[in-house]
Design an enzyme around this catalytic site. Sequence first.
Site: not given
Lengths: 359, 183
Positions: A63, A334
């Site tokens: 992303h 992440y």
Amino acid sequence: MPPDPVAHPLPRLALIAAIVGTIALLFAWVAGWLSPARVSGASIADALQANTGKIFPGIRRAHAKGLCIAGEFASNGAGTALSRATLFAPNARTPVSGRFSLAGGNPGAPDGRTVFHAMALRFVLPGVEEWRMALDHTPIFVVSTPADFQAFLIAGTPDPVTKKPDPARMAAFLASHPEARRFIAYMKSAPLPSSFANGTYHSINAFRFTNAAGETRAVRWQFEPEDRFAALDKTTLDRLPHDALFDEYLARAKQGPVRWHLVVVLANPGDATDNATVEWGAGHRRIDVGTLTLTAAMPEQEGHCRDFVFDPLILPRGVTASDDPLLAGRSAAYAASFRRRAREAPHADPVSTHQGAAK
Amino acid sequence: MNSTDRFAVHARILHWVMAIMILAMLFIGAGMVSTASRAYPDLLAWHRPIGIAVLALALVRLGVRMTHRPPSLPADLPVLQRAMASAMHLALYTLMLAMPLIGWAMLSAAGTPVVLWPGTVLPPILAHDVRMFGWLRRLHRLAGYAFFLLILGHLGAALVHALIRRDSVFQSMARFGNRSMRG
């Protein structure tokens, strides 16, 4: 006690070396140094980088292309029956910041792609508590485990010579993963929102809510837009202007607040809570617990979203993870991406540069 | 063996309790970053409260150490070994205080809440600064490895005292009660 050294120290020295060596070996095993195939946050980040084809320093490994948003969440009190989270307290107003993004590791990729449209949120609750969410416009994910996600990324990694993924590898992966085939078929047929403002954003994974009485329920949730849904024309996606979705939202945000309703979906008996590839289907109790109002949008360089990790396991009291193995994988991956980009230091992103933010 | 040959009883208890906690912390830390399985969030949830407990106990222990003279080393111990022992103990004290502080500061700089358990979050001790997070995260990792190697060295040296030199050093920390372990 008078010293009384042993006459022949070698066997005892060997014993000491064996004790110390055993502890060191145990540490090496726990740290994964003896198991190069172990799936970790770092190995998933490696797979993301390889899949992207290059490293964009200082940029998220997944992303990568995004913009910052801010606003507030107004609770209507209905959520208190489900969770003791302070977000749901009657009439509570909670400041929110976050990020809209498109999937993929290339921050300069065009917007006209059939990929996840994502909304990440960071709710700042009283008492330094926070609730972070990373939501997608699809109700389901492509695979159900971190190991499968890594394998999926590797199967789609471009060959260093041809610069194209080997179709045989992806075919082999899909042959053994019907859930990934289902997801790809879903992505092909489902409409893509024409704006970040009119998409519905789903929690993807199940979580558990616990209320003040100590009752725990499995839930998923979604943010449903007040703006009317419209779809992008998938037949002309490649002709969409390069930053169309980002430019459109920055313009939309200037016209006035953008609102979503947070709808909590309660699991029925028998619903899978450990498998994000399975939709819960029709016939679920849905509870509208409040309104998210976004009032500001800005490129990452001006906003306050770039230097945060939107880890879906940063949860307040009253919310816990479900048994979905993907949650741990997302959290670990992440974190690895965040470590890497922090080490590289933030770099200018194309949306900010294009918007004239990098002055 | 008279009482001045041994560490004060609370110093001995602190030593062994913290030995278990710190070793557990190093294994938890190395283990959690090695996996994306469900063990990752579980280990992370243990890592933060144990780390803060180590910091609190290390402060108590520093106080005990400054108010209670430790037993002296055997008179026949070579000067180099004495110097090594002092340096190692200084490094161990430094790390047991610094590791939890680096961890806390690192999460503060990351803008990540330091959740001890659900609903209990420590305030940040550093301003949000992603570059600072990057540096502290590296320091936390390197200091962790250094800590583990020092503990292995400390254990090896203690066992040399116990099994080969057979002097009073190991007993001064390990012996509880009044009877000698070596009849």
